[in-house]
Motif scaffolding. Structure first.
Motif, PDB file in Angstrom:
ATOM      1  N   GLY A 186       5.293  91.461 -65.449  1.00  0.00           N
ATOM      2  CA  GLY A 186       5.803  91.906 -64.156  1.00  0.00           C
ATOM      3  C   GLY A 186       6.569  93.207 -64.251  1.00  0.00           C
ATOM      4  N   VAL A 276       3.634  87.624 -56.992  1.00  0.00           N
ATOM      5  CA  VAL A 276       4.643  87.505 -58.048  1.00  0.00           C
ATOM      6  C   VAL A 276       5.249  86.100 -58.045  1.00  0.00           C
ATOM      7  N   VAL A 277       5.545  85.569 -56.860  1.00  0.00           N
ATOM      8  CA  VAL A 277       6.123  84.225 -56.768  1.00  0.00           C
ATOM      9  C   VAL A 277       5.147  83.185 -57.317  1.00  0.00           C
ATOM     10  N   ARG A 280       4.915  83.559 -61.189  1.00  0.00           N
ATOM     11  CA  ARG A 280       6.202  83.871 -61.807  1.00  0.00           C
ATOM     12  C   ARG A 280       6.296  83.401 -63.259  1.00  0.00           C
ATOM     13  N   ARG A 281       5.589  82.344 -63.623  1.00  0.00           N
ATOM     14  CA  ARG A 281       5.692  81.844 -64.999  1.00  0.00           C
ATOM     15  C   ARG A 281       5.135  82.842 -66.011  1.00  0.00           C
ATOM     16  N   PHE A 284       6.924  86.926 -65.672  1.00  0.00           N
ATOM     17  CA  PHE A 284       8.244  87.201 -66.245  1.00  0.00           C
ATOM     18  C   PHE A 284       8.422  86.570 -67.623  1.00  0.00           C
ATOM     19  N   SER A 315      -2.950  82.311 -58.559  1.00  0.00           N
ATOM     20  CA  SER A 315      -2.294  82.258 -59.866  1.00  0.00           C
ATOM     21  C   SER A 315      -3.355  82.350 -60.938  1.00  0.00           C
TER      22      SER A 315
END
Length: 318
Positions: A186, A276-277, A280-281, A284, A315
């Motif tokens: 990210g 991004v949400v 997120r795993r 980041f 995802s």
């Protein structure tokens, strides 16, 4: 005889094992030769050449026009400027790995597998956001800018082969994998987006036949960063595919879409937040991104998804 047979078998196995190990470590040894600090010469070459050409286009306009013609997307100096990130990336790969390594680099254009949801976003999601932005902008009903319609064909060819798509040999070909050696995907994607957007800034000063002159700079800047962040999980899920990056860049510049500035940039920014949400795993998590500049080793050909039904929409796994 039995001992001789065993010895021969062991020698053959050892030779085969050595050959396999040698073949499988070629790219590893090559990768070790290119360090993250290679980003410095990449940026120096990219910005030095492109902004140097931009200075000529801005401050020596009359002389440039007299020699090369009007400053449009087909002006030779403008085209050369647009190629500089890709040329810098290609040059540095050749400098570190030679012609054989450069061939391995270009084989990343053959990587096409990624989760179906990303193909849907690439082929349908980007046009949908573009047309929705045009509806908000009030330009969705504007007449098709090419008449007769087949005049768009050479323009599509120019955009696909000559304009911004070639940048990806630098941005995702080199910069993204190198940054992901040190940063989570990210953050690497956001930094590439900032560099990418900053690199475009001189184009807003040309005016004339270059489209950037009619756009608002702040929404464009934010939109490019959002585009880079969105491309990051697509890029990683495709094992660093240059083909996916190339097609994505083309879709973001597709001349058949109506002008939706600045609304399309806002929509892409919202899409980036959602993506991004949902990712997120991996976005980041340091080490979750592709770090190979050359073609990934065949021994690393892992399934992109172990269980599609367990994946969240938009995802992906690396």
């Amino acid at each position: 005889m039995r001992n001789e047979s065993i010895a021969t078998h062991e020698y053959t196995y050892s030779s085969q094992e050595e050959t396999i190990m040698n073949n499988s470590t070629i790219s590893k040894k090559g990768e070790n030769r290119m360090k993250t600090k290679t980003l410095i010469p990449f940026l120096v070459i990219t910005f030095g050449l492109s902004w140097g050409i931009a200075a000529l286009l801005i401050f020596c306009t009359d002389q440039v026009v007299a020699i090369f013609g009007e400053i449009t997307n087909s002006n030779p100096l403008y085209l050369l400027m647009s190629w500089t990130p890709g040329l810098a990336g290609i040059f540095l790969v050749w400098r570190h790995y030679g012609l054989k390594g450069l061939g391995s680099f270009f084989r990343r254009l053959t990587l096409w597998r990624m989760p179906r949801v990303w193909w849907l976003y690439l082929l349908l999601g980007i046009p949908a956001l573009s047309y929705f932005g045009a509806a908000l902008n009030g330009t969705i009903s504007d007449p098709f800018p090419y008449s007769p319609w087949y005049e768009v064909i050479p323009v599509l060819g120019q955009v696909f082969f000559l304009l911004g798509t070639n940048e990806e040999f630098g941005w995702r070909g080199l910069a993204q994998p190198l940054l992901q050696r040190k940063l989570a995907p990210g953050w690497a994607g956001a930094i590439v987006g900032i560099i990418w957007a900053t690199w475009h800034l001189p184009a807003f000063l040309f005016g004339g036949g270059v489209v950037y002159g009619s756009w608002a700079i702040v929404p464009f800047f934010g939109g490019v960063i959002a585009a880079s962040i969105i491309l990051t999980p697509m890029f990683n899920s495709s094992r660093g595919s240059l083909l996916i990056a190339y097609l994505y860049h083309f879709q973001m510049m597709n001349p058949i879409f109506p002008d939706a500035q600045p609304w399309d940039n806002l929509l892409f920014a919202l899409a980036a937040v959602v993506i991004v949400v949902l990712n997120r795993r991996t976005m980041f998590k340091k080490g979750a991104g592709v770090t190979d500049v050359l073609m990934p080793e065949q021994s690393n050909n892992l399934p992109l998804e172990t269980d599609e039904s367990s994946q969240s929409p938009l995802s992906s796994t690396v």
